[in-house]
Motif scaffolding. Structure first.
Motif, PDB file in Angstrom:
ATOM      1  N   THR A   1       1.216 -15.437 -46.134  1.00  0.00           N
ATOM      2  CA  THR A   1       1.488 -14.668 -47.352  1.00  0.00           C
ATOM      3  C   THR A   1       0.293 -13.802 -47.714  1.00  0.00           C
ATOM      4  N   ARG A   2      -0.894 -14.375 -47.608  1.00  0.00           N
ATOM      5  CA  ARG A   2      -2.114 -13.605 -47.904  1.00  0.00           C
ATOM      6  C   ARG A   2      -2.275 -12.454 -46.921  1.00  0.00           C
ATOM      7  N   GLN A   3      -1.948 -12.703 -45.659  1.00  0.00           N
ATOM      8  CA  GLN A   3      -2.074 -11.646 -44.656  1.00  0.00           C
ATOM      9  C   GLN A   3      -1.089 -10.516 -44.930  1.00  0.00           C
ATOM     10  N   LEU A   4       0.143 -10.861 -45.318  1.00  0.00           N
ATOM     11  CA  LEU A   4       1.132  -9.831 -45.629  1.00  0.00           C
ATOM     12  C   LEU A   4       0.678  -8.983 -46.820  1.00  0.00           C
ATOM     13  N   MET A   5       0.060  -9.632 -47.807  1.00  0.00           N
ATOM     14  CA  MET A   5      -0.472  -8.889 -48.957  1.00  0.00           C
ATOM     15  C   MET A   5      -1.577  -7.941 -48.507  1.00  0.00           C
ATOM     16  N   LEU A   6      -2.427  -8.417 -47.601  1.00  0.00           N
ATOM     17  CA  LEU A   6      -3.508  -7.566 -47.101  1.00  0.00           C
ATOM     18  C   LEU A   6      -2.959  -6.402 -46.284  1.00  0.00           C
ATOM     19  N   ILE A   7      -1.878  -6.658 -45.535  1.00  0.00           N
ATOM     20  CA  ILE A   7      -1.238  -5.597 -44.762  1.00  0.00           C
ATOM     21  C   ILE A   7      -0.693  -4.524 -45.700  1.00  0.00           C
TER      22      ILE A   7
ATOM     23  N   ASP B   1       7.574   9.971 -42.213  1.00  0.00           N
ATOM     24  CA  ASP B   1       6.170  10.234 -42.520  1.00  0.00           C
ATOM     25  C   ASP B   1       5.379   8.933 -42.643  1.00  0.00           C
ATOM     26  N   GLU B   2       5.964   7.934 -43.324  1.00  0.00           N
ATOM     27  CA  GLU B   2       5.268   6.659 -43.522  1.00  0.00           C
ATOM     28  C   GLU B   2       4.955   5.986 -42.191  1.00  0.00           C
ATOM     29  N   ASP B   3       5.915   6.008 -41.269  1.00  0.00           N
ATOM     30  CA  ASP B   3       5.699   5.362 -39.974  1.00  0.00           C
ATOM     31  C   ASP B   3       4.677   6.126 -39.133  1.00  0.00           C
ATOM     32  N   LEU B   4       4.715   7.462 -39.206  1.00  0.00           N
ATOM     33  CA  LEU B   4       3.712   8.258 -38.488  1.00  0.00           C
ATOM     34  C   LEU B   4       2.311   7.948 -38.991  1.00  0.00           C
ATOM     35  N   VAL B   5       2.178   7.838 -40.314  1.00  0.00           N
ATOM     36  CA  VAL B   5       0.877   7.506 -40.900  1.00  0.00           C
ATOM     37  C   VAL B   5       0.391   6.158 -40.383  1.00  0.00           C
ATOM     38  N   THR B   6       1.294   5.153 -40.406  1.00  0.00           N
ATOM     39  CA  THR B   6       0.925   3.809 -39.948  1.00  0.00           C
ATOM     40  C   THR B   6       0.523   3.815 -38.475  1.00  0.00           C
ATOM     41  N   ILE B   7       1.319   4.488 -37.656  1.00  0.00           N
ATOM     42  CA  ILE B   7       1.059   4.508 -36.205  1.00  0.00           C
ATOM     43  C   ILE B   7      -0.259   5.195 -35.889  1.00  0.00           C
ATOM     44  N   LEU B   8      -0.442   6.395 -36.441  1.00  0.00           N
ATOM     45  CA  LEU B   8      -1.613   7.189 -36.070  1.00  0.00           C
ATOM     46  C   LEU B   8      -2.904   6.675 -36.696  1.00  0.00           C
ATOM     47  N   THR B   9      -2.868   6.322 -37.992  1.00  0.00           N
ATOM     48  CA  THR B   9      -4.110   5.863 -38.634  1.00  0.00           C
ATOM     49  C   THR B   9      -4.595   4.555 -38.027  1.00  0.00           C
ATOM     50  N   ASN B  10      -3.672   3.629 -37.773  1.00  0.00           N
ATOM     51  CA  ASN B  10      -4.093   2.345 -37.210  1.00  0.00           C
ATOM     52  C   ASN B  10      -4.584   2.479 -35.773  1.00  0.00           C
ATOM     53  N   SER B  11      -3.858   3.234 -34.945  1.00  0.00           N
ATOM     54  CA  SER B  11      -4.277   3.376 -33.546  1.00  0.00           C
ATOM     55  C   SER B  11      -5.612   4.117 -33.439  1.00  0.00           C
ATOM     56  N   LEU B  12      -5.791   5.155 -34.253  1.00  0.00           N
ATOM     57  CA  LEU B  12      -7.035   5.934 -34.186  1.00  0.00           C
ATOM     58  C   LEU B  12      -8.195   5.203 -34.855  1.00  0.00           C
ATOM     59  N   ASP B  13      -7.929   4.461 -35.933  1.00  0.00           N
ATOM     60  CA  ASP B  13      -8.993   3.663 -36.545  1.00  0.00           C
ATOM     61  C   ASP B  13      -9.508   2.619 -35.567  1.00  0.00           C
TER      62      ASP B  13
ATOM     63  N   GLY C   1      -7.239  -7.850 -36.542  1.00  0.00           N
ATOM     64  CA  GLY C   1      -6.200  -7.320 -35.665  1.00  0.00           C
ATOM     65  C   GLY C   1      -4.972  -6.802 -36.374  1.00  0.00           C
ATOM     66  N   PHE C   2      -5.143  -6.340 -37.635  1.00  0.00           N
ATOM     67  CA  PHE C   2      -3.993  -5.817 -38.371  1.00  0.00           C
ATOM     68  C   PHE C   2      -3.424  -4.569 -37.741  1.00  0.00           C
ATOM     69  N   GLY C   3      -4.294  -3.736 -37.124  1.00  0.00           N
ATOM     70  CA  GLY C   3      -3.840  -2.445 -36.619  1.00  0.00           C
ATOM     71  C   GLY C   3      -2.650  -2.545 -35.696  1.00  0.00           C
TER      72      GLY C   3
ATOM     73  N   ARG D   1       3.249  -2.259 -34.544  1.00  0.00           N
ATOM     74  CA  ARG D   1       4.478  -2.913 -34.075  1.00  0.00           C
ATOM     75  C   ARG D   1       5.540  -2.954 -35.180  1.00  0.00           C
ATOM     76  N   ARG D   2       5.098  -3.228 -36.380  1.00  0.00           N
ATOM     77  CA  ARG D   2       6.051  -3.286 -37.496  1.00  0.00           C
ATOM     78  C   ARG D   2       6.669  -1.915 -37.746  1.00  0.00           C
ATOM     79  N   ALA D   3       5.871  -0.844 -37.623  1.00  0.00           N
ATOM     80  CA  ALA D   3       6.375   0.506 -37.861  1.00  0.00           C
ATOM     81  C   ALA D   3       7.370   0.939 -36.785  1.00  0.00           C
ATOM     82  N   ILE D   4       7.075   0.644 -35.505  1.00  0.00           N
ATOM     83  CA  ILE D   4       7.959   1.104 -34.427  1.00  0.00           C
ATOM     84  C   ILE D   4       9.171   0.193 -34.232  1.00  0.00           C
TER      85      ILE D   4
END
Length: 426
Positions: free
Chosen positions: A215-221, A326-338, A392-394, A399-402
């Motif tokens: 639950t804490r991890q989901l909140m952090l996500i 747009d939301e999924d693109l943001v998640t995919i690109l920001t996490n992979s590039l970060d 390892g949230f990225g 995975r959640r976005a795709i």
């Protein structure tokens, strides 16, 4: 006959333990691999070292525990198998004593009589092994549905290990001595029942820890997603303002060129054009895919990486009309590039390469980044070295976005490059 009975009893005992292990951990070893390992163990301990093991008395328990731990470490590649071995040994030993006590009380016979009668002992031991195996199957399904060890930190593993260690000591100090003496007193019988009950409660408590941490991890996500959206808004605004500035400068420069041309001062016109070309190279946006979100994020990360001394290379298609939200693109690109920036900045090469292609029915995205050392990957997952369970949230966010699309993602790593490949079909 003795070896056949021993083989059957030890077989069910080994795979009862393996049932519990497999509910906690993952392995690439097949049933055949495990069977071969069991055969080697049985031949060494129960045939070659049989007489030596018989003379060990109580020390035999420790030796068998260490051997089982080493075997399951070889299968599951984690020292946490020692913890699970302790927990299961407590349950199986307490259950064994409970059965001995139940049989002696209901049938009016002694433990010595059971041990001395080959047929009776064989029936008892085989029945005990079969029942214990069925118990392990029940535990396996309960643990898989209620307890996820990925949400238990190493610190918590160490603290939780104290409980089965204490129980293990009680089992082989109190109950083991009771079996050797052939006496089944009420206190020992009650202890065996309490140990089984306490272990079940302990596993339930461990499951609650997992749920709380999850639950804490989901909140952090969600917090990270919100931060990603804020970065996206900032990136889009920055890109828009830069584009407006470039457009404004472009219109002004055209007007100036037109004035110089009207004066027919061609030498001045040439000098001004040379200056204009140089400025346009400085001010231009690095990425232009005709997808506002992609352009904004890639340009932002290009600047961020450049400030850290990381080179970024792009091979990009026209991504206009890409049917990813747009939301999924943001998640995919920001996490992979970060993730790529975080790894590349610690590497000697300091380079990130991004490839994107889009056709009518398929979107392909590949992000390669340099690494300082090879990252271990198992079952298409990065093996965490950090003690932090929130590490390892990225990858999880991607995975959640795709998962909303017909998609596939693979992770690869060499000594110098980490490669994330993502494919979405439409």
């Amino acid at each position: 006959m003795e070896y056949i009975v021993g083989f059957i009893i030890n077989f069910f005992d080994f795979f009862a333990s393996d049932n519990i292990m497999s509910s906690f951990f993952h392995t690439k070893k097949t049933f055949l691999n495990k069977l071969l390992i069991y055969l080697q163990k049985f031949i060494i301990l129960n045939i070659i070292l049989e007489k030596v093991m018989q003379n060990m008395s109580g020390t035999k328990v420790i030796v068998v525990f260490l051997v089982n731990t080493a075997i399951f470490y070889y299968i599951y590649k984690t020292l946490k198998v020692a913890f699970v071995t302790l927990v299961w040994d407590v349950i199986s030993a307490a259950f064994e004593f409970f059965q001995f006590a139940f049989v002696t009380w209901t049938m009016g016979i002694t433990i010595q009589y059971i041990l001395s009668d080959v047929i009776l002992f064989t029936m008892f031991a085989v029945l005990y092994s079969l029942i214990l195996f069925r118990v392990s199957v029940a535990f396996k399904y309960w643990i898989k549905n209620n307890l996820d060890p990925d949400y238990v930190s190493k610190h918590e593993w160490l603290l939780l290990s104290l409980f089965p260690i204490i129980n293990y000591s009680v089992i082989y100090i109190m109950l083991y001595d009771s079996l050797l003496s052939g006496k089944v007193d009420d206190g020992a019988f009650l202890v065996s029942i309490l140990l089984i009950f306490a272990t079940v409660v302990f596993l339930y408590f461990m499951g609650e820890i997992c749920k709380s941490n999850k639950t804490r991890q989901l909140m952090l996500i969600r917090q990270k997603d919100e931060q990603a959206r804020k970065e996206y808004i900032s990136a889009v605004q920055t890109a828009y303002e830069k584009q407006r500035s470039i457009t404004h400068d472009y219109n002004r420069e055209i007007a100036t060129l037109k004035s110089i041309l009207q004066l027919k001062d061609y030498s001045k016109l040439e000098n001004y054009l040379n200056k204009l070309v140089g400025n346009s190279q400085k001010n231009r946006l690095v990425v232009l895919t005709h997808n506002t979100i992609v352009d904004a994020i890639l340009n932002q990360k290009y600047t961020e990486a450049g400030n850290m001394g990381i080179a970024m290379e792009f091979v990009l298609d026209n991504l206009y009309g890409l049917p990813v939200t747009d939301e999924d693109l943001v998640t995919i690109l920001t996490n992979s590039l970060d993730n790529a920036i975080s790894a590349a900045v610690r590497s000697p090469d300091k380079i990130i390469q991004v490839f994107m292609s889009y056709e009518e029915d398929e979107f392909l995205c590949v992000v390669k980044n340099s690494v300082s050392e090879q990252v271990p990957i198992d079952n298409n997952n990065v093996v965490k070295k950090s003690e932090d369970i929130y590490h390892g949230f990225g990858i999880k966010n991607i995975r959640r976005a795709i998962s909303r699309y017909d998609s596939h993602m693979t992770l690869e790593c060499t000594d110098t490059r980490f490669i994330l490949t993502l494919m979405i079909s439409f």
